[in-house]
Design an enzyme around this catalytic site. Structure first.
Site, short mmCIF file in Angstrom:
data_model
loop_
_atom_site.label_atom_id
_atom_site.label_comp_id
_atom_site.label_asym_id
_atom_site.label_seq_id
_atom_site.Cartn_x
_atom_site.Cartn_y
_atom_site.Cartn_z
N CYS A 111 0.88 -1.11 0.59
CA CYS A 111 -0.10 0.49 0.14
C CYS A 111 0.96 1.44 0.25
CB CYS A 111 -0.69 0.28 1.28
SG CYS A 111 -1.96 -1.61 1.05
N HIS A 245 -2.64 7.64 2.14
CA HIS A 245 -3.53 6.75 1.87
C HIS A 245 -4.35 6.33 2.30
CE1 HIS A 245 -3.87 2.33 1.44
NE2 HIS A 245 -3.28 2.08 1.96
N ASN A 275 -10.55 0.35 0.28
CA ASN A 275 -8.48 0.74 0.20
C ASN A 275 -8.07 0.18 -1.03
OD1 ASN A 275 -5.86 -0.21 0.68
ND2 ASN A 275 -5.80 -0.36 2.86
O1 UT7 Z 1 -3.16 -0.50 4.27
C1 UT7 Z 1 -3.21 -1.22 4.83
C2 UT7 Z 1 -3.31 -1.69 5.33
N1 UT7 Z 1 -4.58 -2.67 7.08
C3 UT7 Z 1 -5.08 -0.87 6.89
O2 UT7 Z 1 -4.94 -0.63 7.23
C4 UT7 Z 1 -6.00 -2.08 7.92
C5 UT7 Z 1 -5.84 -1.46 9.36
N2 UT7 Z 1 -6.95 -1.84 10.65
C6 UT7 Z 1 -7.63 -1.78 10.68
O3 UT7 Z 1 -8.20 -0.84 9.17
C7 UT7 Z 1 -9.11 -1.73 11.74
O4 UT7 Z 1 -8.40 -2.83 12.29
C8 UT7 Z 1 -10.11 -2.80 10.90
C9 UT7 Z 1 -11.25 -1.96 9.63
C10 UT7 Z 1 -9.90 -4.48 9.99
C11 UT7 Z 1 -10.96 -3.39 12.32
O5 UT7 Z 1 -11.55 -2.54 13.26
P1 UT7 Z 1 -11.06 -2.63 14.89
O6 UT7 Z 1 -11.88 -1.91 14.91
O7 UT7 Z 1 -10.14 -2.90 14.64
O8 UT7 Z 1 -12.13 -3.77 14.82
P2 UT7 Z 1 -11.01 -5.48 15.45
O9 UT7 Z 1 -10.25 -5.95 14.43
O10 UT7 Z 1 -10.75 -4.85 17.01
O11 UT7 Z 1 -12.10 -6.69 15.67
C12 UT7 Z 1 -13.36 -5.76 16.54
C13 UT7 Z 1 -14.37 -6.69 16.34
C14 UT7 Z 1 -14.10 -8.67 16.58
O12 UT7 Z 1 -15.21 -8.84 17.50
P3 UT7 Z 1 -14.89 -8.89 20.00
O13 UT7 Z 1 -13.85 -10.31 18.81
O14 UT7 Z 1 -14.47 -8.04 19.58
O15 UT7 Z 1 -16.78 -10.13 19.13
C15 UT7 Z 1 -14.63 -9.56 15.05
O16 UT7 Z 1 -14.03 -9.72 15.08
O17 UT7 Z 1 -15.17 -6.68 15.41
C16 UT7 Z 1 -15.82 -7.54 14.81
N3 UT7 Z 1 -15.12 -7.64 13.56
C17 UT7 Z 1 -16.22 -7.55 12.99
N4 UT7 Z 1 -18.15 -7.58 12.62
C18 UT7 Z 1 -18.81 -7.55 11.93
C19 UT7 Z 1 -14.41 -7.98 12.55
N5 UT7 Z 1 -14.25 -7.66 11.27
C20 UT7 Z 1 -16.26 -7.48 11.16
C21 UT7 Z 1 -16.87 -7.25 10.25
N6 UT7 Z 1 -18.14 -7.24 10.46
N7 UT7 Z 1 -16.36 -7.27 9.29
#
Ligand code: UT7
Length: 319
Positions: A111, A245, A275
Site C-alpha cells: 500500500c 493512503h 482501500n
Molecule cells: O493499507 C494498509 C493495510 N490495512 C489497514 O490499514 C488496516 C488497519 N486496520 C483497520 O482498519 C481495522 O483494524 C479493521 C477495520 C481491520 C478492524 O477494525 P477494528 O476496530 O480494529 O476491529 P477489531 O479487529 O478489533 O475487531 C473488533 C470486533 C471483533 O469481534 P469481538 O472479538 O470483539 O467479538 C471482530 O471479530 O469486530 C469483529 N469484526 C467484525 N464484525 C462485523 C471484525 N470484522 C468485522 C466485520 N463485521 N467485517
C-alpha cells in the site's frame, strides 16, 4: 530540481460491491463497516486485469498532461497484485501507450507503493537520469483477498491511478521512506510461485492483524509527516492538503488529530473505493485535480503506509 505533476488519470472498474451485498456474503453489516472503516462501496475488477487498468489510467494521465507518449523516459508501476510477473507491468503499459523512449520497471511496496514509486521517480528526475516520468499505482486485490474473512474482505477495492511527473527548476523534492521487515507478519500475502503451492492455497490469500496495522499507522504516519516537513523546512500552516493512503477513515482522522491539523485538510474518498492499496493516493489526487481543488503553488504532503511494514511521505508544490 522540483518535480511537478503535469497530469493525472484513473481507471476504476464499473462493477460496484456495496456493504449490503457484502453482508450477504459474510457475517457483517453496513453499519459495522461504515462505523469502523468509513467504506460504503468498493469497485471490483471483472474482466479487467491490473495491466489493463494501469494502461487506461496512464493514457488518461498522458492526455491530461498534454504531452506525447514519446516524451516519457521512465515508467514505474507500483503493484503487488499484477496479472504478470514478466514482462513487468510497466513494460506492458509502455506497449499500450506507445512510450517507446521509457525505461520501465515495477516496484512492490504494497500500500506504500505509489509513495515509494513517486519518490523513486523524483530522485531519478533530480539526478538528471530522466526528465518526465509516468508513475502508476494499480491493484486487483480482490483476487488476493479471502472472501470468507470478514476482517479483510470488507476493506479492499480494485483500481489504478497514474501521474505524469516532470522535472522543473525549483526547490529540491523533500521525501522520506522507511521500512521495518521485523513487523512484516502483520500483513502478509505469499505468492503461489513456489514449490507445491497447490497444497498451500490458503497461504496465497491476504492475512492481516488489523489492530497492529492500525496502531502502527496512527503512530508512524504523523511521525513521518513531521519528519518530511522538517526536511522541507516547512510548517504545517504552509500545507494545503495531506493526501494520505486511504485505508480507514478512523486512521486518517487520528493522524489529523495527532498532527493538530483540521480534518478538512485531509481529503478522503475511501467511502466510494475502499482501500485500493497503491492506487489510493493517485486516485485521490486525480479527483482533487478534476474538481478544481488543487491550485498552482499549493503545497501538498503525500503519505503512505502498508505491508513491509513500510511508510513514507513526500512534499510537493502543485504546478
Ligand atoms: O493499507 C494498509 C493495510 N490495512 C489497514 O490499514 C488496516 C488497519 N486496520 C483497520 O482498519 C481495522 O483494524 C479493521 C477495520 C481491520 C478492524 O477494525 P477494528 O476496530 O480494529 O476491529 P477489531 O479487529 O478489533 O475487531 C473488533 C470486533 C471483533 O469481534 P469481538 O472479538 O470483539 O467479538 C471482530 O471479530 O469486530 C469483529 N469484526 C467484525 N464484525 C462485523 C471484525 N470484522 C468485522 C466485520 N463485521 N467485517
Amino acid at each position: 530540481m522540483n518535480a511537478v505533476i503535469r497530469g493525472t488519470g484513473v481507471y476504476v472498474p464499473p462493477k460496484v460491491l456495496t456493504n449490503e451485498a457484502l453482508s450477504q456474503m459474510v457475517d457483517t453489516s453496513d453499519t459495522w463497516i461504515r462505523e469502523r472503516t468509513g467504506v460504503t462501496r468498493r469497485h471490483i475488477a471483472e474482466n479487467e486485469t491490473t495491466v489493463f487498468m494501469a494502461a487506461e489510467a496512464a493514457k488518461a494521465a498522458i492526455r491530461d498532461a498534454g504531452i506525447l507518449p514519446e516524451e516519457i523516459d521512465l515508467i514505474v508501476v507500483a503493484t503487488g497484485s499484477s496479472n504478470v510477473i514478466f514482462p513487468c507491468t510497466a513494460c506492458e503499459v509502455q506497449r499500450e501507450v506507445g512510450a517507446v523512449q521509457a525505461a520501465c520497471f515495477d516496484l512492490n511496496a504494497a500500500c506504500t507503493g505509489f509513495l515509494f514509486a513517486y519518490n523513486t521517480a523524483c530522485s531519478y528526475l533530480q539526478s538528471g537520469f530522466c526528465r518526465c516520468a509516468l508513475v502508476i499505482g494499480a491493484e486487483s486485490l480482490s483476487h488476493l483477498v479471502d472472501w470468507q474473512d470478514r476482517s479483510t474482505c470488507i476493506l479492499f477495492g480494485d483500481g489504478a491511478g497514474a501521474a505524469v511527473v516532470c522535472g522543473e527548476d525549483g526547490p529540491d523534492v523533500a521525501a522520506v521512506m522507511h521500512s521495518d521487515g521485523r513487523l512484516g507478519d502483520a500483513l502478509v500475502c505469499e505468492t503461489c510461485h513456489q514449490k507445491n503451492w497447490q497444497e498451500k492455497t490458503q497461504a496465497t490469500l491476504l492475512r492481516m492483524d488489523g489492530r497492529s496495522v492500525f496502531q502502527f499507522a496512527v503512530k508512524k504516519v504523523p511521525e513521518v509527516v513531521e519528519e518530511v516537513l522538517e526536511k522541507a523546512k516547512l510548517s504545517k500552516d504552509e500545507i494545503t492538503y495531506y493526501i494520505l493512503h486511504q485505508a480507514n477513515q478512523r486512521i486518517v482522522e487520528s493522524v489529523a488529530k495527532r498532527l493538530g491539523e483540521p480534518v478538512g485538510k485531509f481529503p478522503m474518498n475511501l467511502s466510494e473505493y475502499g482501500n485500493t492499496s497503491s492506487a489510493s493516493i493517485p486516485i485521490l489526487l486525480d479527483e482533487l485535480k478534476k474538481s478544481g481543488q488543487l491550485k498552482k503553488g499549493q503545497r501538498l504532503v503525500l503519505a503512505g503506509f502498508g505491508a513491509g511494514l513500510s511508510w513514507g511521505a513526500s512534499v510537493l508544490t502543485w504546478g
